[in-house]
Motif scaffolding. Structure first.
Motif, PDB file in Angstrom:
ATOM      1  N   THR A  57       0.823  -1.211   0.000  1.00 43.22           N
ATOM      2  CA  THR A  57       0.000   0.000   0.000  1.00 43.22           C
ATOM      3  C   THR A  57       0.856   1.260   0.000  1.00 43.22           C
ATOM      4  OG1 THR A  57      -1.759  -1.157   1.168  1.00 43.22           O
ATOM      5  CG2 THR A  57      -1.805   1.241   1.250  1.00 43.22           C
ATOM      6  N   ASN A 115      -6.873   4.163  -3.529  1.00 40.52           N
ATOM      7  CA  ASN A 115      -6.152   2.886  -3.629  1.00 40.52           C
ATOM      8  C   ASN A 115      -6.931   1.723  -4.232  1.00 40.52           C
ATOM      9  OD1 ASN A 115      -3.571   3.362  -2.989  1.00 40.52           O
ATOM     10  ND2 ASN A 115      -3.721   2.782  -0.842  1.00 40.52           N
ATOM     11  N   LEU A 116      -8.250   1.885  -4.446  1.00 43.79           N
ATOM     12  CA  LEU A 116      -8.988   0.749  -5.013  1.00 43.79           C
ATOM     13  C   LEU A 116      -8.499   0.425  -6.423  1.00 43.79           C
ATOM     14  CD1 LEU A 116     -12.470   1.550  -3.605  1.00 43.79           C
ATOM     15  CD2 LEU A 116     -11.208  -0.557  -3.268  1.00 43.79           C
ATOM     16  N   SER A 175      -7.285   0.368   1.539  1.00 46.47           N
ATOM     17  CA  SER A 175      -7.942   1.454   0.815  1.00 46.47           C
ATOM     18  C   SER A 175      -8.659   2.384   1.794  1.00 46.47           C
ATOM     19  CB  SER A 175      -8.948   0.893  -0.179  1.00 46.47           C
ATOM     20  OG  SER A 175      -9.948   0.181   0.506  1.00 46.47           O
TER      21      SER A 175
END
Lengths: 327, 224
Positions: free
Chosen positions: A86, B166-167, B183
């Motif tokens: 992330t 972030n998806l 996300s």
């Protein structure tokens, strides 16, 4: 009495951990009654609740056996990997490589750990994965920032999967220590027995204890930051006080290990210093990416990687030192 | 009925966990909200699922995500979209079906907006992606006019901007296997069309709101 990999010694140790947590819970409760629900108190209570959960989880999987412990650490690795991906500056072109990195490589690697195939799990990621992934990514054709993206992906695997997997790999070390390295290769899961669980508990207690002690020393007498631009909370006082007291803790725990008190102290010292290095490196990564925590999975602590940064650096070195000197 | 409700909540939890979704309700308005038009940036097929899963139960029961017929309109996908998520399927501008019928690409067929206003008149909420198609996850395309027309249809219904971060990295356009990322779903305070406001200025305002939310999201992460 023994349950799974936990013999009476380990159970006594876990009871001791439980007693410490009971005291910590009581202190937090008393502080909360006196000061009121300030941010610090709420955070302290969350942290202690998370410690209960983490200690309970480790105790539970060790009671079930090595397979359960390996599966727990595989899950931890995958959650850590998700946090790492992330915050990583990957691109859309990396997607196919990320699929390999998340769905295939960790499972295969942990399979080798579970099989006690030291010759394979010690090289699978650094040799095969590290050479395969850049090649696969080159095929995808996006060359912008290629070196940086490759390095990011490799580092994510290195820390989140390879390094952390050395913790459950400790469970198999007693076979090599007792019957030699050749006998250990491919021995059945659970062959390390209670001694393996004790090695793992020793490392976890020393490294996590070192984190807590460094925090306490730093908060109480910490003045001089070690690397102020990386992490203003890490001070010389916290580092020295924490590492020395955690080394003393390690020496005091010699009775659950195959080591003499002096050997236990030396291994604890190295593990604590490595743990500190892990925390420092992860802080630098977080600072670079402009975040404070890797995630919010463990309330009060942040993400998985925020709690396991020290273990990731300590576990491989601890494993190899023990394997080198004691088998 | 209880069982389907439980199953729905379970599904919502599962989707949120799989998307690693952190939900931020900036105005803390969702619990009191009865009906709304939710619009969001669009970079992934997971977008409407994640917004659906992030909504509180009373809204979730009466929300209709707008989904493209060319992707969700056939076979298993169609029954998933319609039966479970109560999606409202539309013909996309510029999709091959619309093009062969000779309608102008980029112009939303009137009938579809009418259908959506009927959904609003029935008291249900909408989830709409005014970009019309999935983007690269980094920039936000110009908005189609449908959002403006829906917002004008009944100006009492709040228009809620939803920023999805972030998806697009979990399941980018063109990929089949999702890669787990954490996300974020941010619900902003409600907007309304101003009395004198024309189409272009409302659409620009709505789009800029999303852009600034996403930029703020990046920044906030740093200060947390």
């Amino acid at each position: 009495m023994s349950i799974g990999l936990l013999d009476s010694t380990s159970l006594a140790l876990l009871a001791g951990v439980g007693a410490v947590l009971v005291i910590a819970t009581l202190i937090a409760w008393l502080l909360g009654r006196r000061i009121g629900p300030t941010g610090v108190i709420i955070n302290l209570k969350q942290r202690i609740a998370a410690w209960w959960l983490m200690a309970g989880l480790i105790g539970a999987v060790l009671a079930v056996g090595e397979t359960a412990t390996v599966l727990l650490f595989l899950l931890i690795s995958l959650l850590a990997l998700r946090e790492f991906v992330t915050i990583s500056p990957t691109r859309r072109g990396d997607h196919k490589v990320l699929v390999w990195m998340v769905f295939i490589i960790p499972a295969v690697h942990y399979w080798f750990v579970w099989e006690h195939w030291y010759g394979m799990f010690s090289v699978f990621i650094p040799v095969y994965a590290f050479l395969f992934l850049p090649a696969r990514n080159a095929l995808a054709g996006q060359t912008d920032g290629f070196l940086q993206r490759t390095a990011t992906i490799q580092w994510a695997l290195m820390v989140s999967v390879y390094a952390i997997s050395y913790a459950p790999a400790l469970l198999q070390l007693p076979v090599a220590m007792e019957f030699g390295r050749e006998a250990a290769e491919g021995s059945p899961p659970g062959a390390g027995g209670a001694a393996g669980a004790q090695l793992l508990l020793f490392l976890l207690l020393v490294v996590q204890g070192s984190d807590v002690l460094q925090y306490i020393w730093g908060k109480t007498i910490g003045r001089h930051p070690i690397a102020p631009r990386v992490s203003p909370n890490k001070t010389w006082e916290g580092f020295i006080g924490g590492v020395l007291s955690a080394t003393a803790l390690g020496a005091a725990l010699w009775w659950i290990t195959p080591f003499t008190p002096l050997q236990a102290a030396a291994l604890a010292l190295v593990s604590c210093v490595m743990g500190f290095a892990g925390g420092l490196v992860m802080s630098a990564i977080k600072r670079d990416r402009g975040i404070k925590d890797f995630g919010s999975l463990i309330s009060g602590h942040g993400g998985i990687m925020d709690r396991l940064d020290s273990l990731a650096f300590a576990a491989p070195v601890f494993f190899h030192l023990v394997r080198f000197f004691f088998s | 009925m209880r069982l389907t409700q439980l199953a729905r909540r379970g599904l919502a939890r599962t989707i949120s966990a799989a998307a690693g979704a952190r939900v931020v309700d900036q105005a803390s308005a969702l619990p009191q909200l009865e009906q709304a038009i939710f619009y969001a940036n669009h970079s992934s097929h997971l977008d409407f699922l994640t917004i659906w899963a992030a909504l509180p139960e009373h809204l979730q029961q009466r929300v209709r995500p707008i989904a493209a017929k060319d992707y969700w309109g056939s076979g298993l996908r169609r029954s998933v979209a319609e039966r479970i998520f109560n999606a409202y399927l539309v013909e996309r501008h510029g999709s091959s079906a619309a093009r062969t019928r000779g309608s102008d690409a980029g112009v939303s067929p009137k009938g579809q907006i009418t259908g959506m206003t009927q959904v609003l008149d029935a008291g249900d909420s909408l989830i709409i992606f005014p970009e019309g198609t999935r983007g690269d996850g980094e920039t936000i395309a110009e908005f189609h006019s449908g959002l403006y027309r829906l917002a004008c249809h009944n100006r009492q219904i709040p228009v809620i901007p939803v920023a999805l971060a972030n998806l697009g990295r979990i399941l980018p356009k063109g990929e089949i296997v999702p890669v787990p990322h954490l996300s974020t779903v941010v619900f902003a305070p409600a907007m309304h069309v101003g009395a004198e406001e024309d189409k272009d200025s409302f659409l620009t305002r709505a789009r800029e709101q999303l852009i600034s939310m996403l930029a703020q999201q990046d920044q906030q992460q740093g200060e947390q």
